[in-house]
Write an enzyme that holds these catalytic residues in place. Structure first.
Site, mmCIF file in Angstrom:
data_model
loop_
_atom_site.group_PDB
_atom_site.id
_atom_site.type_symbol
_atom_site.label_atom_id
_atom_site.label_comp_id
_atom_site.label_asym_id
_atom_site.label_seq_id
_atom_site.Cartn_x
_atom_site.Cartn_y
_atom_site.Cartn_z
ATOM 1 C CB SER A 233 -0.983 0.004 1.165
ATOM 2 O OG SER A 233 -0.339 -0.274 2.377
ATOM 3 C CG HIS A 263 -1.023 -5.247 2.188
ATOM 4 N ND1 HIS A 263 -0.303 -5.147 3.345
ATOM 5 C CD2 HIS A 263 -0.930 -4.005 1.595
ATOM 6 C CE1 HIS A 263 0.196 -3.921 3.458
ATOM 7 N NE2 HIS A 263 -0.178 -3.209 2.419
ATOM 8 C CG HIS A 309 5.553 -9.234 8.158
ATOM 9 N ND1 HIS A 309 6.498 -8.389 7.645
ATOM 10 C CD2 HIS A 309 4.409 -8.514 8.268
ATOM 11 C CE1 HIS A 309 5.938 -7.202 7.460
ATOM 12 N NE2 HIS A 309 4.678 -7.247 7.818
ATOM 13 C CG ASP A 364 -3.669 -8.437 9.538
ATOM 14 O OD1 ASP A 364 -4.043 -7.343 9.978
ATOM 15 O OD2 ASP A 364 -3.092 -8.587 8.453
HETATM 16 N N1 CMX Z 1 1.008 -20.005 6.266
HETATM 17 C C1 CMX Z 1 1.438 -20.915 5.365
HETATM 18 N N2 CMX Z 1 2.445 -20.714 4.532
HETATM 19 C C2 CMX Z 1 3.101 -19.543 4.650
HETATM 20 C C3 CMX Z 1 2.741 -18.574 5.590
HETATM 21 C C4 CMX Z 1 1.633 -18.834 6.412
HETATM 22 N N3 CMX Z 1 1.181 -17.941 7.280
HETATM 23 N N4 CMX Z 1 3.581 -17.508 5.447
HETATM 24 C C5 CMX Z 1 4.414 -17.827 4.451
HETATM 25 N N5 CMX Z 1 4.120 -19.060 3.962
HETATM 26 C C6 CMX Z 1 4.712 -19.727 2.816
HETATM 27 C C7 CMX Z 1 4.519 -18.844 1.593
HETATM 28 O O1 CMX Z 1 3.213 -19.027 1.029
HETATM 29 C C8 CMX Z 1 5.618 -19.343 0.686
HETATM 30 O O2 CMX Z 1 5.221 -20.549 0.117
HETATM 31 P P1 CMX Z 1 5.516 -20.899 -1.431
HETATM 32 O O3 CMX Z 1 6.994 -20.923 -1.528
HETATM 33 O O4 CMX Z 1 4.853 -22.215 -1.624
HETATM 34 O O5 CMX Z 1 4.902 -19.797 -2.237
HETATM 35 C C9 CMX Z 1 6.740 -19.615 1.680
HETATM 36 O O6 CMX Z 1 6.111 -19.789 2.955
HETATM 37 C C10 CMX Z 1 7.754 -18.504 1.802
HETATM 38 O O7 CMX Z 1 7.073 -17.294 2.082
HETATM 39 P P2 CMX Z 1 7.767 -16.137 2.949
HETATM 40 O O8 CMX Z 1 8.975 -15.653 2.209
HETATM 41 O O9 CMX Z 1 7.954 -16.580 4.342
HETATM 42 O O10 CMX Z 1 6.641 -15.037 2.976
HETATM 43 P P3 CMX Z 1 6.350 -13.897 1.897
HETATM 44 O O11 CMX Z 1 7.244 -12.739 2.182
HETATM 45 O O12 CMX Z 1 6.343 -14.429 0.510
HETATM 46 O O13 CMX Z 1 4.833 -13.518 2.236
HETATM 47 C C11 CMX Z 1 3.007 -13.043 3.685
HETATM 48 C C12 CMX Z 1 4.510 -12.823 3.403
HETATM 49 C C13 CMX Z 1 2.583 -12.130 4.806
HETATM 50 C C14 CMX Z 1 2.212 -12.666 2.408
HETATM 51 C C15 CMX Z 1 2.800 -14.540 4.052
HETATM 52 O O14 CMX Z 1 3.506 -14.820 5.247
HETATM 53 C C16 CMX Z 1 1.338 -14.905 4.203
HETATM 54 O O15 CMX Z 1 0.687 -15.228 3.201
HETATM 55 N N6 CMX Z 1 0.779 -14.875 5.465
HETATM 56 C C17 CMX Z 1 -0.612 -15.135 5.691
HETATM 57 C C18 CMX Z 1 -1.427 -13.909 5.293
HETATM 58 C C19 CMX Z 1 -1.192 -12.757 6.276
HETATM 59 O O16 CMX Z 1 -1.232 -12.947 7.477
HETATM 60 N N7 CMX Z 1 -0.997 -11.528 5.732
HETATM 61 C C20 CMX Z 1 -0.885 -10.326 6.574
HETATM 62 C C21 CMX Z 1 0.454 -9.623 6.414
HETATM 63 C C22 CMX Z 1 0.489 -8.369 7.214
HETATM 64 C C23 CMX Z 1 0.420 -7.124 6.339
HETATM 65 O O17 CMX Z 1 0.822 -7.141 5.174
HETATM 66 O O18 CMX Z 1 -0.040 -6.126 6.828
#
Ligand code: CMX
Length: 423
Positions: A233, A263, A309, A364
């Site tokens: 954002s 997000h 995250h 969240d």
């Molecule tokens: N549950 C399951 N798998 C997860 C996970 C979770 N909470 N967090 C990360 N992973 C997975 C990713 O999907 C990714 O898998 P693939 O390689 O199969 O695609 C792998 O772990 C590596 O991801 P990462 O480098 O640790 O995380 P990213 O930086 O790519 O993504 C985020 C970060 C927040 C999008 C991710 O942790 C996620 O989807 N979390 C759940 C949704 C969430 O809580 N979002 C709120 C974020 C807060 C904000 O932005 O304000």
């Protein structure tokens, strides 16, 4: 000299001088290298932009103008807005002046309600909220002054004037969307005696006999204010603002990104997940049952909302601040108890699975359960709360970027062919 605009006018020349010196002495030094993986991986970890309002430390979480979040979690959202913009907390006069301005600019033009009234009733609250912002673009002081030939050195003032007027209206717009979208009856006028966050709680019109919802809203709107410059954002809004699109366009752009499930929308997903657990087990499950439920969800290819995250590698201090509030104010609540238990169960499971780089909860994971407890049960509305708060960070960052005279954002992209031939 305690008023916001005056204080900024004294600080901005110092900041400009500091950046000019840095560019002269270190302009060609290297901040970061970019790998092919990063180019295909959301530019994660690439240091390619600056942001002085806040920083996110992987180990400590959000630091606002040098102050770790948990040290200032008690301050009002207006105070944090002042802090983001100036680097200082307001004194009594500065706070009163800012609050008076927010009160003065809080009225929402009638045409906004006309537009919202005509949107389909099943529109997402974020689409309604953001439409309201965009439709007010014609109010932009920056655009008007730009058309009149305002000097570049003065851009920041007009951006700040727009930003203050926009931020002032967001609680009324948010509450108006809530009451319209969820058939809660007429809009409730603002109470000029309440602060910005408490007023939002008041305009929602939910029962609040002991004032705890007001306190929760003050906390909520404080905690979500900013999270440095590279999140979806902030980066979207700053990129749009760098084209000198005014704050109505730029904040709207950022909020379109906040509406995504990875997000800002994650808070809605997160509560949905907790309610699913409660309904599935008809109450609070045992730790073993909860662990199995989490594994089943992961094995079906879905993420655990509220965990992980892109930058953080520790429990999010915003989560901790919410949990502290919940532990002080909530007793015997199944939903909150499940949230507490998830903290024990999810991190070890995510560690064992070994995919997520950060197994800890983000903001969240906790916020929805508190809102739900205090009667705000329509979780598709939650990202609107996030938006009201985050607009302060976006506005602060775009004011500073214009004050520093930063140019239009334009990183270079390369083709896959180019990578194959040149790397
Ligand atoms: N549950 C399951 N798998 C997860 C996970 C979770 N909470 N967090 C990360 N992973 C997975 C990713 O999907 C990714 O898998 P693939 O390689 O199969 O695609 C792998 O772990 C590596 O991801 P990462 O480098 O640790 O995380 P990213 O930086 O790519 O993504 C985020 C970060 C927040 C999008 C991710 O942790 C996620 O989807 N979390 C759940 C949704 C969430 O809580 N979002 C709120 C974020 C807060 C904000 O932005 O304000």
């Amino acid at each position: 000299m305690a008023k916001l605009m005056d204080l900024m006018a004294t600080k901005i020349p110092e900041w400009r001088y500091e950046v000019k010196q840095l560019l002269e002495s270190k302009g060609d030094s290297i901040l970061s290298q970019v790998t092919v993986r990063q180019a295909y991986g959301g530019m994660r970890g690439v240091k390619g932009l600056t942001c002085d309002t806040s920083a996110v430390s992987p180990e400590k979480g959000l630091i606002i103008r040098g102050r770790p979040l948990l040290e200032i979690a008690h301050i009002l959202p207006e105070e944090v807005f002042f802090l983001l913009l100036t680097g200082e907390l307001p004194d009594t006069e500065g706070l009163a002046d800012l609050q008076a301005q927010l009160n003065q600019y809080g009225d929402v033009p009638g045409y906004v309600w006309d537009v919202l009234d005509h949107m389909p009733r099943d529109s997402h609250p974020m689409a309604m909220f953001n439409t309201a912002i965009l439709v007010m673009e014609k109010e932009s002081i920056f655009r008007q002054r730009y058309d009149e030939g305002i000097q570049k050195q003065e851009y920041w003032k007009a951006i700040l004037e727009d930003g203050l007027r926009l931020v002032a209206k967001l609680p009324a717009i948010g509450a108006g969307v809530y009451r319209l979208r969820f058939n809660k009856g007429d809009r409730i006028p603002a109470d000029p005696n309440l602060d910005w966050g408490a007023n939002f709680a008041h305009m929602l019109g939910l029962p609040d006999p002991d004032g705890k919802l007001k306190k929760l809203m003050q906390l909520y709107l404080m905690l979500h204010c900013d999270h440095e410059g590279g999140n979806v954002s902030a980066f979207s809004s700053l990129t749009v603002a760098s084209a000198l699109s005014d704050p109505y366009y730029a904040v709207s752009a950022g909020l379109n990104g906040l509406a995504g499930p990875l997000h800002g929308l994650a808070n809605q997903e997160c509560l949905k997940f907790v309610l699913e657990i409660r309904d599935h087990f008809q109450g609070v499950p045992s730790q073993d049952d909860l662990r199995q439920f989490v594994w089943d969800r992961l094995n079906s290819g879905r993420v655990i909302p509220g965990y992980g995250h892109a930058v953080l590698r520790c429990p999010d201090p915003r989560y901790t601040a919410f949990m502290n509030f919940g532990k002080e104010n909530i007793e015997n609540d199944e939903v909150f108890d499940i949230v507490k238990n998830l903290f024990e169960v999810v991190p070890p499971v995510l560690k064992e699975q070994g995919k997520a780089k950060n197994p800890w909860p983000n903001v969240d994971a906790a916020s929805g359960s508190l809102l739900y407890h205090f009667g705000l049960t329509e979780f598709s509305f939650y990202t609107v709360l996030f938006s009201i708060s985050r607009a302060m960070g976006m506005v602060s960052q775009m004011v500073l970027n214009r004050a520093l005279g930063l140019p239009i954002t334009r990183p270079k992209s390369v083709t896959t062919e180019w990578i194959k031939n040149n790397v």
